[in-house]
Design a protein around this motif. Structure first.
Motif, short mmCIF file in Angstrom:
data_model
loop_
_atom_site.label_atom_id
_atom_site.label_comp_id
_atom_site.label_asym_id
_atom_site.label_seq_id
_atom_site.Cartn_x
_atom_site.Cartn_y
_atom_site.Cartn_z
N ASP A 109 0.86 -1.18 0.00
CA ASP A 109 0.00 0.00 0.00
C ASP A 109 0.90 1.24 0.00
N GLU A 110 1.03 1.85 -1.18
CA GLU A 110 1.96 2.98 -1.32
C GLU A 110 1.51 4.21 -0.54
N SER A 111 0.25 4.21 -0.11
CA SER A 111 -0.23 5.40 0.61
C SER A 111 0.07 5.28 2.12
N LEU A 112 0.58 4.14 2.54
CA LEU A 112 0.80 3.94 3.97
C LEU A 112 2.11 4.61 4.40
N PRO A 113 2.05 5.57 5.34
CA PRO A 113 3.30 6.20 5.77
C PRO A 113 4.11 5.24 6.64
N LEU A 114 5.42 5.24 6.43
CA LEU A 114 6.29 4.37 7.24
C LEU A 114 7.14 5.19 8.20
N ALA A 115 7.22 6.49 7.94
CA ALA A 115 8.12 7.34 8.73
C ALA A 115 7.79 7.23 10.21
N GLY A 116 8.83 6.97 10.98
CA GLY A 116 8.68 6.95 12.43
C GLY A 116 7.92 5.73 12.95
N ARG A 117 7.67 4.74 12.13
CA ARG A 117 6.89 3.60 12.60
C ARG A 117 7.79 2.37 12.79
N ARG A 118 7.27 1.42 13.56
CA ARG A 118 8.02 0.18 13.81
C ARG A 118 7.55 -0.86 12.80
N VAL A 119 8.51 -1.27 11.97
CA VAL A 119 8.14 -2.16 10.86
C VAL A 119 8.83 -3.51 11.03
N GLY A 120 8.07 -4.58 10.85
CA GLY A 120 8.64 -5.93 10.86
C GLY A 120 8.51 -6.53 9.47
N ILE A 121 9.55 -7.23 9.03
CA ILE A 121 9.51 -7.89 7.72
C ILE A 121 9.77 -9.37 7.94
N ILE A 122 8.88 -10.22 7.45
CA ILE A 122 9.11 -11.67 7.54
C ILE A 122 9.62 -12.15 6.19
N GLY A 123 10.80 -12.78 6.20
CA GLY A 123 11.36 -13.31 4.97
C GLY A 123 12.66 -12.63 4.60
N THR A 124 13.50 -13.39 3.90
CA THR A 124 14.80 -12.84 3.48
C THR A 124 15.08 -13.18 2.02
N GLY A 125 14.02 -13.23 1.18
CA GLY A 125 14.22 -13.42 -0.26
C GLY A 125 14.53 -12.08 -0.92
N ARG A 172 14.16 -16.70 8.74
CA ARG A 172 14.10 -18.13 9.04
C ARG A 172 15.35 -18.82 8.51
N THR A 173 15.78 -18.38 7.32
CA THR A 173 16.97 -18.97 6.70
C THR A 173 17.84 -17.83 6.17
N ALA A 174 19.13 -17.90 6.48
CA ALA A 174 20.03 -16.84 5.98
C ALA A 174 20.20 -16.97 4.47
N GLN A 175 20.58 -15.88 3.84
CA GLN A 175 20.75 -15.83 2.38
C GLN A 175 22.18 -15.43 2.04
N TRP A 176 22.73 -16.03 1.01
CA TRP A 176 23.94 -15.47 0.43
C TRP A 176 23.54 -14.24 -0.38
N LEU A 236 26.62 -10.97 14.39
CA LEU A 236 25.66 -10.74 13.30
C LEU A 236 26.13 -11.47 12.04
N ARG A 237 27.44 -11.43 11.80
CA ARG A 237 27.98 -12.07 10.60
C ARG A 237 27.64 -13.57 10.60
N GLU A 238 27.80 -14.20 11.75
CA GLU A 238 27.51 -15.64 11.81
C GLU A 238 26.02 -15.91 11.65
N ARG A 239 25.20 -15.02 12.18
CA ARG A 239 23.75 -15.23 12.04
C ARG A 239 23.29 -15.01 10.60
N LEU A 240 24.07 -14.22 9.86
CA LEU A 240 23.73 -13.98 8.45
C LEU A 240 24.38 -15.00 7.51
N ARG A 241 25.18 -15.92 8.09
CA ARG A 241 25.91 -16.86 7.24
C ARG A 241 25.06 -18.11 6.95
N PRO A 242 24.74 -18.34 5.68
CA PRO A 242 23.93 -19.52 5.35
C PRO A 242 24.74 -20.81 5.55
N ASP A 243 24.03 -21.91 5.75
CA ASP A 243 24.70 -23.20 5.91
C ASP A 243 24.52 -24.07 4.66
#
Ligand code: NAP
Length: 483
Positions: free
Chosen positions: A161-177, A199-203, A274-281
């Protein structure tokens, strides 16, 4: 006796626009496109999330007959691609053959022709159907407890929704594709806090995204030959550097891609934890490769947080993880991908002898060379099942496919046949060969991804792109049945 064919096209995205233009060019002017939305553009109309871009170079992600000197960047943003598609469609007056706001619900073959019905009750018939319905089209919503309980705004990246303001808000994103990886660095500086639920780290493949200078664009405008050369060069680079690599897990090219991803992680993520948590297996390229110049930068901003604890449930205030921690949010973004096994469905497609596409594809979608499925004469797919998918120019793929379909139509146009369809034997043999070959690809090296079917076999073309061009250069008549 030669006859004119009436062509019904489903979908006015990149491949539907291509179909209209190319049909007219080969002398098939009787075309109607049915488009459920009120605007063309397909994936680029629908994906409006911040940072949306194509990670295939723009000069490659262009129609061969409509090179574009105006691309602003090597990887141009989504809205610019939408503008490009609209400009090409306008130049060729594609709109005159498109019926907008008409969702096709039924397609039925009567032995000679296809009968089409839309949700509003329009009926039509044609000799040929071209399904240009896209692969990444139906959003996939995660099966997480309490998803409907969230009191803030929930939206899928493909329903932004492009009309939704994000400024100053707490945003969560599920997924790392790819969708999440493009969204994170684009919004992080605007929002109050960003939580990325991984859920799964990405290269992440690093890629610079330089802008074309005014001088470069002027040169492209002045000499269209330059654009053709550039297209050919990038295409060659892409084939050598990418498509040849991913289909051979042990290749030198694959090693180079893996090294680039590893160096990106080692060199650009500073905190060791953080580096290890971002490292895929798993191996780079096993999942559809994510390309980004600035994801690591974005996730290391002080107001960004990588959450690797599994999600337990969604509550009115936010996301509760398995350890009991509540991440309070105002906006929840589902970057959870697409249902990739749908293709033209949910359209009810009934082919020969009452065979439905749902039955034919009960186990999984398949098609000879991704174009034609036995039992469904004169129904051809662009970007259909098991074709070249990830990290390719799907425009290039669709052009190769269209030219092949045009050849399949020649006997129909000459009056030598009423219909043509891939035979069972050829389709089964192709599927078997494809399945065996798929085992050599990097996609089969041990990860979970949308490339894999119910058996864990990659649903993709497992040879390189040149092989695809070669096999689609001319139809093998023994692979088809005609009537
Ligand atoms: P995606 O690659 O399928 O990624 C979906 C993400 O959601 C994954 O990280 C997945 O985690 C996560 N997920 C799904 N269900 C979940 C659940 N229940 N709990 C937690 N996490 C969950 O989707 P996408 O990013 O939209 O990309 C889809 C495809 O679109 C891409 O691969 C690409 O082909 C195309 N695309 C292309 C571009 C481009 O620049 N050309 C841009 C965007 C998208 P797991 O990994 O653990 O499954």
């Amino acid at each position: 006796m030669a006859r004119d064919l009436r062509v019904l096209v489903i979908g006015a995205g990149m491949a539907g626009i291509l179909s209209v233009i190319r049909c007219r060019q080969i002398g098939l002017p009787d075309v109607t496109v049915y488009e459920k939305a009120d605007r063309l553009g397909g994936t680029w109309r629908e994906n409006r999330y911040p940072g949306v871009a194509c990670d295939v170079p723009s000069h490659l992600y262009s129609y061969s007959f409509a090179p574009n000197p105006e691309w602003t960047h090597r990887f141009s943003p989504g809205p610019e691609i939408q503008e490009y598609l609209e400009a090409v469609a306008a130049e060729y007056d594609v709109d005159r053959d498109v019926r907008y706001g008409e969702e096709v619900t039924d397609l039925r073959w009567d032995g000679r022709r296809w009968h089409l019905r839309t949700a509003s009750g329009i009926v039509d018939e044609g000799d040929v159907v071209i399904a240009a319905t896209g692969v990444l089209h139906h959003p996939s919503y995660p099966d997480i407890d309490g998803l409907g309980d969230f009191a803030g705004t929930t939206m899928h990246t493909a329903r932004w929704d492009e009309s939704l303001p994000l400024a100053g808000r707490r945003v969560g994103i599920i997924g790392t594709g790819s969708s999440a990886i493009q969204t994170v660095p684009t919004i992080v500086d605007e929002v109050a806090h960003l939580s990325l639920f991984q859920r799964t780290a990405q290269w992440v493949m690093p890629a610079e995204n330089p802008a074309y200078t005014e001088e470069e664009k002027a040169a492209f405008r002045a000499d269209p030959g330059l654009l053709h050369t550039l297209h050919a060069e990038i295409s060659e680079l892409f084939s050598n550097g990418f498509s040849d690599a991913v289909v051979d897990a042990d290749s030198e090219g694959m090693r180079r891609i893996e090294e680039a991803c590893r160096a990106n992680l080692e060199g650009n993520v500073h905190d060791p934890d953080l580096r290890e948590r971002l490292r895929p297996d798993y191996r780079a390229g096993c999942k559809r490769l994510v390309v980004s110049p600035n994801f690591y930068d974005g996730i290391q901003r002080p107001n960004a947080e990588l959450v690797t604890e599994p999600i337990d449930r969604i509550e009115a205030e936010g996301v509760r993880t398995a350890a009991g921690h509540l991440h309070e949010l105002d906006v929840l973004v589902l970057a959870t991908g697409f249902r990739v096994d749908r293709f033209l469905r949910p359209i009810q497609v009934v082919g020969t002898d009452g065979l439905t596409l749902d039955d034919a594809w009960a186990r999984r979608p398949s098609a000879y060379l991704s174009i034609s499925t036995p039992g469904f004469p004169n129904l051809f797919m662009l970007n259909g099942p098991n074709g070249p998918v990830g990290n390719f120019s799907l425009i290039e793929v669709a052009e190769v496919q269209f030219d092949y379909i045009a050849q399949l139509l020649e006997p129909l146009r000459a009056g030598e046949a009423t219909w043509v369809c891939a035979g069972e034997a050829a389709t089964d043999a192709f599927e078997e060969e494809r399945t065996i070959q798929a085992d050599n690809t990097v996609w089969a090296t041990g990860c979970n991804s949308w490339y894999l079917d119910d058996r864990g076999v990659p649903m993709a073309w497992p040879w390189n792109f040149q092989e695809y061009r070669d096999r689609l250069a001319a139809p093998d008549p023994t692979a088809y049945v005609r009537g």
